[in-house]
Design an enzyme around this catalytic site. Structure first.
Site, short mmCIF file in Angstrom:
data_model
loop_
_atom_site.label_atom_id
_atom_site.label_comp_id
_atom_site.label_asym_id
_atom_site.label_seq_id
_atom_site.Cartn_x
_atom_site.Cartn_y
_atom_site.Cartn_z
N ASP A 95 0.88 -1.17 0.00
CA ASP A 95 0.00 0.00 0.00
C ASP A 95 0.91 1.21 0.00
O ASP A 95 1.55 1.53 1.01
CB ASP A 95 -0.90 0.00 1.24
CG ASP A 95 -1.91 1.14 1.18
OD1 ASP A 95 -1.66 2.11 0.43
OD2 ASP A 95 -2.94 1.06 1.87
N LYS A 152 -2.18 9.43 -17.86
CA LYS A 152 -3.12 10.53 -17.67
C LYS A 152 -4.15 10.15 -16.60
O LYS A 152 -4.32 8.94 -16.36
CB LYS A 152 -3.78 10.88 -18.99
CG LYS A 152 -4.87 9.88 -19.42
CD LYS A 152 -5.73 10.44 -20.51
CE LYS A 152 -7.05 9.72 -20.57
NZ LYS A 152 -7.97 10.11 -21.60
N HIS A 182 -1.38 7.82 -25.29
CA HIS A 182 -1.30 6.64 -26.15
C HIS A 182 -1.67 6.95 -27.60
O HIS A 182 -1.32 6.20 -28.50
CB HIS A 182 -2.12 5.48 -25.59
CG HIS A 182 -3.60 5.66 -25.70
ND1 HIS A 182 -4.35 6.31 -24.76
CD2 HIS A 182 -4.46 5.28 -26.66
CE1 HIS A 182 -5.61 6.32 -25.14
NE2 HIS A 182 -5.71 5.71 -26.29
N LYS A 186 0.08 5.54 -31.88
CA LYS A 186 -0.66 4.93 -32.99
C LYS A 186 0.14 5.07 -34.29
O LYS A 186 0.73 6.12 -34.55
CB LYS A 186 -2.03 5.58 -33.14
CG LYS A 186 -2.96 5.19 -32.00
CD LYS A 186 -4.32 5.81 -32.17
CE LYS A 186 -5.23 5.48 -31.00
NZ LYS A 186 -5.59 4.07 -30.93
N GLU A 220 -16.92 8.38 -29.63
CA GLU A 220 -17.03 7.10 -28.93
C GLU A 220 -18.49 6.68 -28.86
O GLU A 220 -19.37 7.53 -28.67
CB GLU A 220 -16.50 7.21 -27.51
CG GLU A 220 -15.02 7.56 -27.43
CD GLU A 220 -14.55 7.64 -25.99
OE1 GLU A 220 -13.93 6.67 -25.52
OE2 GLU A 220 -14.83 8.65 -25.33
N ASP A 239 -10.68 15.36 -20.32
CA ASP A 239 -10.35 13.95 -20.53
C ASP A 239 -9.79 13.69 -21.93
O ASP A 239 -8.96 12.80 -22.10
CB ASP A 239 -11.63 13.12 -20.31
CG ASP A 239 -11.33 11.63 -20.18
OD1 ASP A 239 -10.39 11.29 -19.47
OD2 ASP A 239 -12.05 10.83 -20.81
N HIS A 244 -5.25 14.30 -25.88
CA HIS A 244 -5.23 13.61 -27.18
C HIS A 244 -5.48 14.56 -28.37
O HIS A 244 -4.73 14.57 -29.33
CB HIS A 244 -6.29 12.51 -27.22
CG HIS A 244 -6.21 11.55 -26.09
ND1 HIS A 244 -5.02 11.01 -25.65
CD2 HIS A 244 -7.16 11.00 -25.29
CE1 HIS A 244 -5.26 10.17 -24.65
NE2 HIS A 244 -6.55 10.16 -24.40
N LYS A 344 -19.02 11.09 -25.99
CA LYS A 344 -19.38 9.71 -25.66
C LYS A 344 -20.81 9.44 -26.09
O LYS A 344 -21.60 10.37 -26.24
CB LYS A 344 -19.25 9.51 -24.14
CG LYS A 344 -17.80 9.56 -23.67
CD LYS A 344 -17.68 9.06 -22.26
CE LYS A 344 -16.23 9.04 -21.81
NZ LYS A 344 -15.39 8.07 -22.53
P1 NAP Z 1 -8.03 0.74 -11.58
O1 NAP Z 1 -8.61 -0.37 -12.37
O2 NAP Z 1 -8.83 1.35 -10.49
O3 NAP Z 1 -6.66 0.20 -10.96
C1 NAP Z 1 -5.90 0.94 -10.04
C2 NAP Z 1 -4.70 0.11 -9.65
O4 NAP Z 1 -3.94 0.86 -8.68
C3 NAP Z 1 -5.06 -1.22 -9.02
O5 NAP Z 1 -4.08 -2.18 -9.40
C4 NAP Z 1 -4.96 -0.90 -7.53
O6 NAP Z 1 -4.71 -2.09 -6.86
C5 NAP Z 1 -3.76 0.05 -7.51
N1 NAP Z 1 -3.74 0.92 -6.35
C6 NAP Z 1 -4.64 1.88 -6.01
N2 NAP Z 1 -4.30 2.45 -4.84
C7 NAP Z 1 -3.15 1.86 -4.43
C8 NAP Z 1 -2.31 2.00 -3.30
N3 NAP Z 1 -2.56 2.90 -2.33
N4 NAP Z 1 -1.21 1.23 -3.21
C9 NAP Z 1 -0.93 0.32 -4.17
N5 NAP Z 1 -1.68 0.13 -5.28
C10 NAP Z 1 -2.79 0.88 -5.40
O7 NAP Z 1 -7.58 1.93 -12.50
P2 NAP Z 1 -7.08 1.87 -14.04
O8 NAP Z 1 -8.25 1.97 -14.93
O9 NAP Z 1 -6.15 0.73 -14.23
O10 NAP Z 1 -6.33 3.26 -14.16
C11 NAP Z 1 -5.09 3.54 -13.50
C12 NAP Z 1 -4.64 4.93 -13.92
O11 NAP Z 1 -4.43 4.94 -15.34
C13 NAP Z 1 -5.70 6.01 -13.64
O12 NAP Z 1 -5.07 7.21 -13.30
C14 NAP Z 1 -6.41 6.14 -14.97
O13 NAP Z 1 -6.97 7.42 -15.13
C15 NAP Z 1 -5.26 5.92 -15.94
N6 NAP Z 1 -5.68 5.45 -17.25
C16 NAP Z 1 -6.45 4.32 -17.35
C17 NAP Z 1 -6.82 3.88 -18.62
C18 NAP Z 1 -7.64 2.62 -18.79
O14 NAP Z 1 -7.88 2.25 -19.94
N7 NAP Z 1 -8.05 1.96 -17.73
C19 NAP Z 1 -6.42 4.58 -19.77
C20 NAP Z 1 -5.62 5.72 -19.61
C21 NAP Z 1 -5.26 6.13 -18.35
P3 NAP Z 1 -5.38 -2.43 -5.41
O15 NAP Z 1 -6.69 -1.71 -5.32
O16 NAP Z 1 -5.46 -3.92 -5.38
O17 NAP Z 1 -4.37 -1.91 -4.47
#
Ligand code: NAP
Length: 499
Positions: A95, A152, A182, A186, A220, A239, A244, A344
């Site tokens: 954590d 981001k 990202h 592309k 989207e 966003d 982008h 969206k």
């Molecule tokens: P998510 O599904 O909520 O995953 C968050 C990750 O962070 C989980 O592995 C969580 O694991 C970990 N985490 C959170 N708090 C933590 C802590 N205190 N200590 C250790 N690990 C911690 O979010 P996500 O969609 O993957 O997105 C992550 C980031 O990337 C965000 O800022 C999002 O805006 C960005 N992003 C996401 C996407 C996408 O397609 N998903 C695209 C572009 C950018 P645990 O809860 O098990 O600790």
């Protein structure tokens, strides 16, 4: 494209290694990199999260995620995970917000491998970037060759972006920081640079004398799903446009860099952002349109409106659609409108750039002036769903009767023209991080220049702007977007995109 150096054995530490981004994008992309021998020697991928998984659990989770999410369409059939890739995966429970023993476990795992490169990939909410960087520093894990990758959103305005950059900058030099957008990974986006700067024919017409206007659209069909709580603090402008769409605008509008060097390209991009004419006061209402989707039908399915999406909390003035008119105030582009729009729950899914050329000064063929709006010369650069470039021109319809003109596109489909597989954007960008090449990543000054332009628009919206205009899910967006572009007697490019 920049020459990549040979991959070196690296420890890739993915904070957020169990999250959606890691599972859907990063692991499938890394798996493909490995298949193509892009991960050298004993490169390891160490996932960090609070989940108490051991290595075997994590490998099983990763394997099923990779099966479910093939990294790129071009990869064809899903690429099976190889034993070699799975054996690279490890998991550490930590954590990052606490004084957690996981830091020691991570340090023990990295001990004795200081000569290897380290990539710290922060796939976690940005509010914990600072804590992670300080934790890494306190544990003595940041070496001279370490890099950090930031996802981001990089802030929600200029001050918060500055604060994130400061926190990360306390531990890592700017040259070690890789801010991902990202879209820049592309193939078509990189091809845009090649198209512009490896060919001569476009340069003479790439300016206000020949170009009537530019449209950049990212549409989207999906809604915000269960993430309304997150989206309420963001909206389409923050966003999508701040990062982008403005990055795409930069690539269209930038001057030729002196080289394809890491700083030369970014120097030219930042000049475009600095040249964006600020929108202030009444101009914001005149040059922007925002909307919010209501219930409707998308791809034949009934979907709820934004306010009824799970995770929400009552009324919201967050925009799920935005259209705006920008101007790059310099000698090349002065007076040329750049129309950006994104939304969206629209009827179609696709990202494209349209460079619309001016009409001929004097029509000589009968029928030539009949419909200049529907048959202009234009270059349509499509980024997704498929990657193509179409050049729309007029040609003579075959036949001996009265001479008739017809639109006739010259088409380049990357999938059909090149036998090689197009790498997924993440695959490409991860390889660049491993090679230490930051050309396709955003520099601090770029991110902050973009916020400097966006912030006043949000300020006017928050203070006095009209509420977002409702538009039904499955439509082309709010009527205000048509009025925006219609004010100058132009129309949006609405060519039917394949679903
Ligand atoms: P998510 O599904 O909520 O995953 C968050 C990750 O962070 C989980 O592995 C969580 O694991 C970990 N985490 C959170 N708090 C933590 C802590 N205190 N200590 C250790 N690990 C911690 O979010 P996500 O969609 O993957 O997105 C992550 C980031 O990337 C965000 O800022 C999002 O805006 C960005 N992003 C996401 C996407 C996408 O397609 N998903 C695209 C572009 C950018 P645990 O809860 O098990 O600790």
């Amino acid at each position: 494209m920049p020459q990549l150096s040979e991959p070196q054995p690296t420890d890739i530490i993915v904070f957020g290694g169990t999250g959606d981004l890691a599972m859907r994008k990063l692991l499938p992309a890394l798996n493909l990199c490995d298949r193509d021998n892009g991960l050298a020697g004993d490169t390891r991928i160490i996932a960090v999260s609070r989940d108490g998984l051991d290595d075997a659990d994590y490998r099983a989770k990763a394997e099923s995620a990779i099966r479910e999410h093939p990294a790129s369409r071009g990869a064809g059939t899903p690429v099976p995970t190889q034993g070699r890739f799975l054996s690279r995966l490890h998991h550490i429970s930590l954590d990052v917000g606490e004084d957690d023993p996981g830091w020691e476990a991570l340090a023990a795992m990295l001990a004795g491998r200081e000569e290897r490169s380290r990539v710290f990939y922060l796939a976690v909410p940005p509010m914990i970037f600072g804590r992670i960087c300080r934790g890494l520093s306190t544990a003595g894990l940041v070496t001279g060759t370490s890099r950090v990758v930031l996802e981001k959103p990089l802030g929600r305005d200029l001050p918060s972006a500055g604060a994130i950059n400061d926190e990360v900058g306390e531990i890592f030099d700017e040259a070690q920081i890789f801010r991902i957008d990202h879209y820049l990974g592309k193939e078509t986006v990189q091809n845009l640079l090649v198209l512009r700067f490896a060919n001569m024919f476009l340069e003479p017409v790439w300016n206000s004398r020949w170009v009537d206007h530019v449209q950049i659209t990212a549409a989207e069909t999906v809604g915000v799903g269960g993430r309304r709580d997150y989206y309420d603090g963001s909206g389409a402008l923050r966003d999508m446009v701040q990062n982008h769409l403005l990055q795409l605008l930069c690539l269209i509008a930038m001057e030729p860099p002196a080289s394809f060097g890491r700083e030369a390209v970014r120097d030219e991009k930042v000049k475009v952002l600095q040249a964006l004419r600020p929108l202030r006061g009444n101009e914001v209402a005149a040059r922007t349109a925002r909307g919010q989707y209501t219930a409707g039908r998308v791809d034949g399915t009934e979907v709820p409106g934004y306010l009824d999406e799970p995770g929400g909390n009552g009324p919201s003035s967050t925009e799920t659609f935005v259209a705006l008119q920008a101007e790059v105030a310099n000698w090349r582009w002065g007076g040329v409108p750049f129309y950006l729009r994104t939304g969206k729950r629209l009827a179609r899914h696709g990202t494209e750039i349209v460079v619309r050329f001016r009409d001929v000064p004097h029509p000589i063929f009968p029928g030539q002036s009949v419909d200049p709006v529907s048959a202009p010369n234009q270059m349509v650069i499509r980024l997704q769903p498929e990657e193509t470039i179409h050049l729309h021109m007029l040609a003579k319809k075959p036949g001996a009767g009265e001479l008739e003109l017809r639109p006739a596109p010259l088409q380049l489909s990357f999938a059909e023209t090149f036998a090689e597989r197009s790498p997924d954007a993440y695959e490409r960008l991860i390889m660049d991080v491993l090679a230490g090449n930051p050309t396709l990543f955003m520099r601090r000054d770029e991110v902050e220049a973009a916020w400097r332009w966006i912030d006043p628009i949000i300020g006017v919206w928050d203070a006095s702007g009209p509420a977002p205009e409702p538009y039904p899910a499955g439509s082309a967006g709010p009527a205000g977007a048509d009025s925006l572009i219609g004010r100058t007697s132009r129309t949006w490019h609405e060519e039917e995109l394949p679903r």
